[in-house]
Motif scaffolding. Sequence first.
Motif, mmCIF file in Angstrom:
data_model
loop_
_atom_site.group_PDB
_atom_site.id
_atom_site.type_symbol
_atom_site.label_atom_id
_atom_site.label_comp_id
_atom_site.label_asym_id
_atom_site.label_seq_id
_atom_site.Cartn_x
_atom_site.Cartn_y
_atom_site.Cartn_z
ATOM 1 N N GLU A 154 -14.291 12.638 -60.796
ATOM 2 C CA GLU A 154 -14.264 11.542 -59.824
ATOM 3 C C GLU A 154 -15.423 10.582 -60.073
ATOM 4 N N ALA A 155 -16.569 11.146 -60.472
ATOM 5 C CA ALA A 155 -17.732 10.308 -60.748
ATOM 6 C C ALA A 155 -17.440 9.364 -61.922
ATOM 7 N N GLU A 156 -16.750 9.868 -62.951
ATOM 8 C CA GLU A 156 -16.352 9.013 -64.071
ATOM 9 C C GLU A 156 -15.537 7.820 -63.564
ATOM 10 N N LEU A 189 -15.598 6.501 -60.656
ATOM 11 C CA LEU A 189 -16.463 5.582 -59.919
ATOM 12 C C LEU A 189 -17.192 4.650 -60.891
ATOM 13 N N GLU A 192 -27.517 9.342 -64.097
ATOM 14 C CA GLU A 192 -26.649 8.264 -63.625
ATOM 15 C C GLU A 192 -27.308 6.908 -63.827
ATOM 16 N N GLY A 229 -13.185 11.512 -53.643
ATOM 17 C CA GLY A 229 -13.190 10.361 -54.540
ATOM 18 C C GLY A 229 -12.313 9.240 -54.015
ATOM 19 N N GLN A 287 -23.244 8.225 -48.120
ATOM 20 C CA GLN A 287 -22.823 9.514 -48.689
ATOM 21 C C GLN A 287 -21.716 10.121 -47.855
ATOM 22 N N THR A 337 -22.435 9.740 -55.912
ATOM 23 C CA THR A 337 -21.760 10.844 -56.596
ATOM 24 C C THR A 337 -22.031 12.198 -55.942
ATOM 25 N N SER A 338 -22.785 12.193 -54.821
ATOM 26 C CA SER A 338 -23.221 13.491 -54.303
ATOM 27 C C SER A 338 -22.063 14.354 -53.814
ATOM 28 N N LEU A 372 -18.903 14.047 -55.130
ATOM 29 C CA LEU A 372 -17.783 13.883 -56.061
ATOM 30 C C LEU A 372 -17.795 14.954 -57.149
ATOM 31 N N GLN A 397 -13.864 7.487 -51.086
ATOM 32 C CA GLN A 397 -14.881 6.535 -51.511
ATOM 33 C C GLN A 397 -14.243 5.224 -51.973
ATOM 34 N N THR A 413 -30.045 6.507 -55.850
ATOM 35 C CA THR A 413 -29.838 7.832 -56.426
ATOM 36 C C THR A 413 -31.165 8.511 -56.719
#
Lengths: 497, 349
Positions: free
Chosen positions: A177-179, A181, A204, A146, A91, A170-171, A173, A149, A199
């Motif tokens: 940005e998660a999209e 990833l 997710e 992001g 993380q 994703t913690s 992001l 990472q 997770t």
Amino acid sequence: MSKGSRKLVEMRGIVKVYPDGVKALDKVDFDLAEGEVHALLGENGAGKTTLMRILYGEIRPTSGMIIVRGKEARWRGPWDAIKAGIAMVYQNFRLVDALTVRENLLIYLSSLGVSRSEAESRIMSVAEDLGLSIPMEARVEDLPMGVRQRVEIVKALSGGARVLILDEPTSNLTPLEAEGLFRLIEKLKKRGVGIVYITHKLREVMSIADRVTVLRKGRVVGRSVRGDRFFSEEKLASLMVGEVLAPQRSLGEPGKDEVLRVESLTVESGEGVIRVRDVSFKVVAGEIVGVAGVAGNGQEELVEAIIGVRKPSKGSVYVNGVRVRSARDFYRAGGGFIPGDRVRALAHELSVADNAAFIYYTGSRAILMTPSRVKQLFHRLVREFGLKAMSPSTPVGRLSGGNQQKVLVGSEFLRGFRVLVAVNPTQGLDVATTAFVRDLIVKASREGVGVLLVSTDLDEVLELSHRILVMSGGRVVGELRRGEASPERVGVLMGGS
Amino acid sequence: MAASRELLLTLASILVGLAAGALVLAAGGADPLKGIYVLLTSFTYYPEILLVGASITMLTGLAFAIPLRVGFFNIGGEGQLYAGAIVSLMVSLVAPYTPFPGLLAGFTAGAILGFIAGFLRVRLGVNEVLSTIMLNWAIYWTSTYLVIDVLADPIYPHLTRQVPEAARIPWIPSSLLGPLSEVLPGGVPIIPFISIAVALAAWAAMYLTVPGLRYRFVGANEYAALSRGVNVDYVKLASMTVAGGLSGLAGALLILGYSYRVDTGLSGLAGYGFEGIGAALIGRNHPLGIIAASVFLGELAAGSERIQVEANVPAELAEVVSGAIIFVLAALSGLKYVAPRLLGVKSEG
């Protein structure tokens, strides 16, 4: 090669008992095949990260075996795991902030014995293959989370990783940005990389995982493959939590007296970057005000300014009408504080009793600290807060995260306060203790304490707050009352508008 | 922390250190067992060396240990001790009535030096190792000037005048010692009891008071202390000031309670400040440990007087032994950081 069924790694009967007797893992089996995403689902403290740190060679299991491509492996440390193609992305990224991306990557690869020219070409080919643009000359500290990472992932792959462990990726992001990833994970799957996705977020798992293993209190409580009848949010949630969550909690009625006032507060970091911009709000007695937001949007600096540790560049803070100019002012005016980071809040080599007493005597003018009173404090922590520790003289660093949190929270509640600033107060606690701590906070508010609850756990903020302030980019970008707040509305605000 | 393990570690290092000393003896052609025996049992021959040495080293040991907990290396014990000795001598000459003004002045003189080094570090970031070493020399030459030019005895110009009778710290006369009077015909100095009382007070202040708890937190986790309203700079400055004061007090005790005068080379004072660093290291920075370590070092000092005669080896051997012990201790405590990693013991992140 897509969806190969060849196993990359297998873990059998993993047991981990910590020196304080806490059983973190109990006969856990886990495996990962080429080109799949295997989610490891569980609450904080369920043992997910411990299990993966064992796979990554950072922790030795008490018993059990690890099999990599059919052969038993014994790691002396992470370097052995990395050489066998296993890499972990934490993380909190393990990059040197002050160095450029290129320097970071080259240091990593040279430590694996890769020559400089070979390293350069590997990085290029990995980035090209995945269609990633990597700002090689930028300093890490200037990059958004992001991008950092992506650098970590490129780092792992150019080091030859075939197994990628992503710990709560994703913690830190933003949703966008998660999209990104998730798209990257799809590409990695097509190339045969196996991904362990740690997770506690069900959504997710539903969108990315091929398989899921659910851990609770160190045991496997369920396994499911996409498409089978357990593969649903409801089923997985009940497996993960193990008991039905309490319904919406009823809160007390806030009073009239203002106990905390923050006036147009602006806070800069050491380097002059503005972290908190012109934030104003107040909290009245008996009111719980939640502060929601993705970690790193100014919450930490806001809290430090409120408790008097960090000098704001503009604005002021009042606790019970007293202007806070130092941390001592804050505590003496009736402030209470539950910090979000246990590592920074406790002295790990000092004993449980010393840590408890230190918190208990915060701001106090008392001089004498008799051993019998300290022992009494310890026993109250055990009795009233369910602390599990062998003795008052056990170093606090030997306790599990949950018990450390009980020392922190319990000692502060025993000390007493009229305003409470709580940061992620239930981080790392099991379900029952989480409920217990939340009860404490609500009970305190019913008794007239004003609470500022800063949490990255949206459910917690929604459950406990009369009002929610949403922070993004150092500003309060929205305020919602209980009733009008929903995960969706807060989430939209959190992403920044 | 596991106190028993710390003790075991220390005792093991002492054994290994003694073994190393024995090897040196054997290499020099002497009888190693006899040499070690002499080193460890000479207190009956030279009880004063043990008692005085231990009481002075105890205080300079505390003066090193107290700032070390908050991350400061006080190498200035030596200079602080000189200052305390010379100032207390001067005060006793001016006010020759009781030892108290001299003791207070000696403490204050050392405390001022400690404060200077602490202030330079906290406010201006000046490395305290450099500043205290430099202050040591400044004090050494200032003291030498005072000894030669101001305080010199008209009859013995290589010595200073003596502390007047009334300003001396009394001894327990041997007539009160009963059966012990044969071993201690000169009586017993009181200064060891003062030093032990100070060390016990330091222990109590650290472990039985709230300010002491805050002080330990500053050393263990500065950010935690800061976020709990502790004035970290103040704590650091205070620890350097108190440390300097304790070294100064050591100098005053030595002058007012034992030697009563100083020679031009300061040879009666030299080395006690640095010996304190050894006592602090062997005593694991713990006041009670430092009491024991000072007694041990005092015995080595007594033993080194006698070993020349008895085993026909140079007195420096005692220093080889104490050096070896400190070396082994440092190596073993280094293991403390390495061993958990080797064993894979780590808390969950």
